[in-house]
Write a protein that holds these residues in place. Structure first.
Motif, PDB file in Angstrom:
ATOM      1  N   ARG A  67       0.780  -1.280  -0.137  1.00  0.00           N
ATOM      2  CA  ARG A  67       0.098  -0.185  -0.054  1.00  0.00           C
ATOM      3  C   ARG A  67       0.827   1.173   0.025  1.00  0.00           C
ATOM      4  N   ILE A  68       1.848   1.241   0.728  1.00  0.00           N
ATOM      5  CA  ILE A  68       2.913   2.439   0.670  1.00  0.00           C
ATOM      6  C   ILE A  68       3.342   2.713  -0.578  1.00  0.00           C
ATOM      7  N   LEU A  69       3.901   1.458  -1.356  1.00  0.00           N
ATOM      8  CA  LEU A  69       4.543   1.560  -2.477  1.00  0.00           C
ATOM      9  C   LEU A  69       3.384   2.345  -3.466  1.00  0.00           C
ATOM     10  N   ARG A  70       2.342   1.666  -3.632  1.00  0.00           N
ATOM     11  CA  ARG A  70       1.232   2.411  -4.222  1.00  0.00           C
ATOM     12  C   ARG A  70       0.830   4.049  -3.996  1.00  0.00           C
ATOM     13  N   ALA A  71       1.110   4.201  -2.864  1.00  0.00           N
ATOM     14  CA  ALA A  71       0.824   5.587  -2.620  1.00  0.00           C
ATOM     15  C   ALA A  71       2.066   6.742  -3.122  1.00  0.00           C
ATOM     16  N   ILE A  72       3.258   5.877  -2.666  1.00  0.00           N
ATOM     17  CA  ILE A  72       4.475   6.801  -3.449  1.00  0.00           C
ATOM     18  C   ILE A  72       4.330   6.799  -4.927  1.00  0.00           C
ATOM     19  N   VAL A  73       4.208   5.708  -5.570  1.00  0.00           N
ATOM     20  CA  VAL A  73       3.666   5.667  -7.219  1.00  0.00           C
ATOM     21  C   VAL A  73       2.837   6.747  -7.621  1.00  0.00           C
ATOM     22  N   GLY A  74       1.874   7.005  -6.897  1.00  0.00           N
ATOM     23  CA  GLY A  74       0.741   7.924  -7.200  1.00  0.00           C
ATOM     24  C   GLY A  74       1.220   9.231  -7.005  1.00  0.00           C
ATOM     25  N   LEU A  75       1.717   9.528  -5.753  1.00  0.00           N
ATOM     26  CA  LEU A  75       2.497  11.127  -5.640  1.00  0.00           C
ATOM     27  C   LEU A  75       3.691  11.311  -6.641  1.00  0.00           C
ATOM     28  N   THR A  76       4.447  10.145  -6.846  1.00  0.00           N
ATOM     29  CA  THR A  76       5.317  10.507  -8.179  1.00  0.00           C
ATOM     30  C   THR A  76       4.848  10.868  -9.231  1.00  0.00           C
ATOM     31  N   ILE A  77       3.726   9.989  -9.766  1.00  0.00           N
ATOM     32  CA  ILE A  77       3.113  10.322 -10.985  1.00  0.00           C
ATOM     33  C   ILE A  77       2.526  11.878 -10.901  1.00  0.00           C
ATOM     34  N   PHE A  78       1.811  12.122  -9.934  1.00  0.00           N
ATOM     35  CA  PHE A  78       1.347  13.549  -9.772  1.00  0.00           C
ATOM     36  C   PHE A  78       2.477  14.494  -9.897  1.00  0.00           C
ATOM     37  N   LEU A  79       3.567  14.287  -9.004  1.00  0.00           N
ATOM     38  CA  LEU A  79       4.275  15.422  -9.115  1.00  0.00           C
ATOM     39  C   LEU A  79       5.143  15.767 -10.273  1.00  0.00           C
ATOM     40  N   SER A  80       5.642  14.611 -10.791  1.00  0.00           N
ATOM     41  CA  SER A  80       6.272  14.601 -12.076  1.00  0.00           C
ATOM     42  C   SER A  80       5.817  15.363 -13.044  1.00  0.00           C
ATOM     43  N   ALA A  81       4.580  15.354 -13.211  1.00  0.00           N
ATOM     44  CA  ALA A  81       3.859  16.117 -14.355  1.00  0.00           C
ATOM     45  C   ALA A  81       3.989  17.629 -14.085  1.00  0.00           C
ATOM     46  N   TYR A  82       3.745  18.015 -13.012  1.00  0.00           N
ATOM     47  CA  TYR A  82       4.005  19.360 -12.619  1.00  0.00           C
ATOM     48  C   TYR A  82       5.547  19.692 -12.600  1.00  0.00           C
ATOM     49  N   LEU A  83       6.381  18.848 -12.191  1.00  0.00           N
ATOM     50  CA  LEU A  83       7.721  19.103 -12.470  1.00  0.00           C
ATOM     51  C   LEU A  83       8.352  19.313 -13.768  1.00  0.00           C
ATOM     52  N   ALA A  84       7.786  18.498 -14.637  1.00  0.00           N
ATOM     53  CA  ALA A  84       8.070  18.821 -16.160  1.00  0.00           C
ATOM     54  C   ALA A  84       7.704  20.216 -16.742  1.00  0.00           C
ATOM     55  N   GLU A  85       6.529  20.657 -16.335  1.00  0.00           N
ATOM     56  CA  GLU A  85       6.454  21.990 -16.765  1.00  0.00           C
ATOM     57  C   GLU A  85       7.332  23.153 -16.312  1.00  0.00           C
ATOM     58  N   THR A  86       7.762  22.937 -14.917  1.00  0.00           N
ATOM     59  CA  THR A  86       8.489  23.695 -14.298  1.00  0.00           C
ATOM     60  C   THR A  86       9.955  23.591 -14.763  1.00  0.00           C
ATOM     61  N   VAL A  87      10.325  22.638 -15.280  1.00  0.00           N
ATOM     62  CA  VAL A  87      11.707  22.402 -15.806  1.00  0.00           C
ATOM     63  C   VAL A  87      11.520  22.768 -17.076  1.00  0.00           C
ATOM     64  N   ARG A  88      10.660  22.504 -17.994  1.00  0.00           N
ATOM     65  CA  ARG A  88      10.371  23.253 -19.392  1.00  0.00           C
ATOM     66  C   ARG A  88      10.775  24.609 -19.389  1.00  0.00           C
ATOM     67  N   GLY A  89      10.015  25.272 -18.400  1.00  0.00           N
ATOM     68  CA  GLY A  89      10.051  26.764 -18.247  1.00  0.00           C
ATOM     69  C   GLY A  89      11.441  27.081 -18.182  1.00  0.00           C
ATOM     70  N   GLY A  90      12.230  26.410 -17.193  1.00  0.00           N
ATOM     71  CA  GLY A  90      13.702  26.876 -17.055  1.00  0.00           C
ATOM     72  C   GLY A  90      14.532  26.494 -18.468  1.00  0.00           C
ATOM     73  N   LEU A  91      14.157  25.432 -19.102  1.00  0.00           N
ATOM     74  CA  LEU A  91      14.814  25.252 -20.429  1.00  0.00           C
ATOM     75  C   LEU A  91      14.388  26.447 -21.474  1.00  0.00           C
ATOM     76  N   GLN A  92      13.263  26.954 -21.422  1.00  0.00           N
ATOM     77  CA  GLN A  92      13.088  27.879 -22.384  1.00  0.00           C
ATOM     78  C   GLN A  92      13.684  29.175 -22.121  1.00  0.00           C
ATOM     79  N   ALA A  93      14.103  29.402 -20.806  1.00  0.00           N
ATOM     80  CA  ALA A  93      14.925  30.654 -20.407  1.00  0.00           C
ATOM     81  C   ALA A  93      16.206  30.690 -20.726  1.00  0.00           C
ATOM     82  N   ILE A  94      16.754  29.517 -21.261  1.00  0.00           N
ATOM     83  CA  ILE A  94      18.131  29.450 -21.768  1.00  0.00           C
ATOM     84  C   ILE A  94      18.277  30.181 -23.156  1.00  0.00           C
ATOM     85  N   PRO A  95      19.022  31.087 -23.360  1.00  0.00           N
ATOM     86  CA  PRO A  95      19.180  31.714 -24.847  1.00  0.00           C
ATOM     87  C   PRO A  95      19.698  30.454 -25.699  1.00  0.00           C
TER      88      PRO A  95
END
Length: 396
Positions: free
Chosen positions: A262-290
């Motif tokens: 059960r703990i592993l399922r919770a960690i996987v769910g949190l990871t799936i959710f957070l990684s989607a938001y982190l992807a957009e955050t990192v993409r914003g940093g990549l677009q800021a590079i000249p």
């Protein structure tokens, strides 16, 4: 003869600072006095309630439940051993990221001194608790001082490996291995479960988010559309929906012989959710590079992988540090949703304690304690990220 253009304004005395910032006009003076009176009234009432009306026995009697929940008492030495091992590493990290400000180092040492004094005064029910906390309070400032005296910059390259090894050692100690008694993850609860799920999800989601951000900018249509689909799908779903699907629907879809922790399922769910938001955050940093950075790398003979590895990603991640840490703090607070799906994290174990007839009506004491704990965790993470950002920012 050239004249220096560097000029720093003179430091104001306390009286001059008050006159300039709080009493510069009659209107500002009235606003200041009203706010001071309101704050004094609130603080005075809160202090009176804390010292006379509040009943703190609910915290003293359930100290262990709040922090480790149902983890076996005979095996709690593993937790303290891990924390004692972590304290020098935390001190080394703090010392390496510390600025050269003598005043800041003095404030840090005073803070740890107050923490150690508080430990000595808290009536902890079990002596290993106080012994472990005392070792932590002594280990962090000592290793921080050592890192500053021994040119802490040289330690930075080894810190990620050291944290990774201690992370694996902690999981091994908590679950049992090499002759230790196995402890089921169902016995993990309280603050232990909150920090374990949050930290593991943060560690796992960051590389996934970086790969998704790079995939979204890829020139390969299949890779780009798969990344876009993943990001947009899980950014549009509430976290509680993902957790509910992992805890309730996944066991129904799998064969009865398959049992996923059960703990592993919770960690996987949190990871799936957070990684989607982190992807957009990192993409914003990549677009800021000249774009000139890519041209310069190509002129130096670097291939695409080397360009991202040594030039683009370090700059993009440095730019994205505040937003990334903000997402980590939100995830730490969102772990309270685990109680909805039956996992007794810090909020869930608090509700079970308040259900005890002996502690009915002690909501204010318990929730104030929870608020202080969450604030301390978030404040510590925010301070570490601020020091990391200052260390990585090039000096001009």
């Amino acid at each position: 003869m050239t004249q220096s253009t560097d000029w720093t304004p003179p430091r104001l005395t306390p009286i001059a600072w008050l006159r300039q910032n709080l009493f510069s006009s009659w209107l500002n003076s009235v606003i200041t006095l009203v706010l001071v009176a309101a704050i004094a009234a609130i603080v005075g009432r809160l202090g009176f309630w804390i010292t006379t009306e509040a009943r703190w026995t609910v915290l003293v009697d359930n100290w262990t439940l709040f922090f480790v929940g149902r983890y076996p008492a005979a095996e709690q030495w593993r937790l303290w051993l891990w924390l004692v091992l972590l304290s020098p590493t935390l001190g080394l990290t703090w010392g390496c990221l510390a600025t050269a400000s003598y005043r800041w180092r003095q404030r840090s040492l005073w803070g740890w001194a107050l923490f150690a004094a508080a430990i000595a005064l808290i009536p902890l029910p079990w002596w290993p608790h106080k012994l472990g906390l005392t070792a932590i309070a002594a280990g962090v400032p000592a290793s921080s001082w050592l890192a500053q005296r021994c040119r802490g910059q040289a330690w930075l390259r080894f810190l990620p490996t050291l944290w990774g090894l201690l992370f694996l050692v902690g999981l091994w100690l908590l679950q049992g291995g090499l002759g230790l008694r196995p402890v089921s993850s169902n016995d993990w609860s309280g603050l232990l479960l909150t920090l374990a799920t949050a930290l593991i999800s943060m560690v796992c989601s960051l590389p996934v988010g970086i790969l998704l951000a790079l995939g979204r900018q890829s020139s390969l249509p299949v890779l780009r559309w798969l990344s876009v689909t993943y990001i947009e799908l899980f950014r549009g779903l509430p976290l509680v929906t993902i957790l509910f699907f992992g805890q309730v629907m996944v066991p129904l879809l799998l064969d009865s012989e398959w049992r996923i922790d059960r703990i592993l399922r919770a960690i996987v769910g949190l990871t799936i959710f957070l990684s989607a938001y982190l992807a957009e955050t990192v993409r914003g940093g990549l677009q800021a590079i000249p774009h000139g950075q890519f041209e310069a790398a190509s002129a130096l003979g670097l291939n695409l992988f080397q360009t991202y590895r040594f030039i683009v990603l370090p700059q993009a991640l440095r730019i994205s540090i505040p937003a990334i840490v903000g997402l980590f703090l939100n995830l730490l607070q969102d772990t309270t949703l685990l109680s909805i799906v039956g996992l007794l994290e810090l909020l869930g174990i608090s509700r079970s304690i308040l259900a005890n007839p002996a502690y009915l009506g002690r909501y204010a004491e318990v929730y104030l304690f929870l608020g202080v704990l969450y604030w301390l965790c978030c404040y510590g993470l925010a301070q570490l990220s601020r020091r990391l950002e200052q260390r990585l920012t090039p000096q001009r």
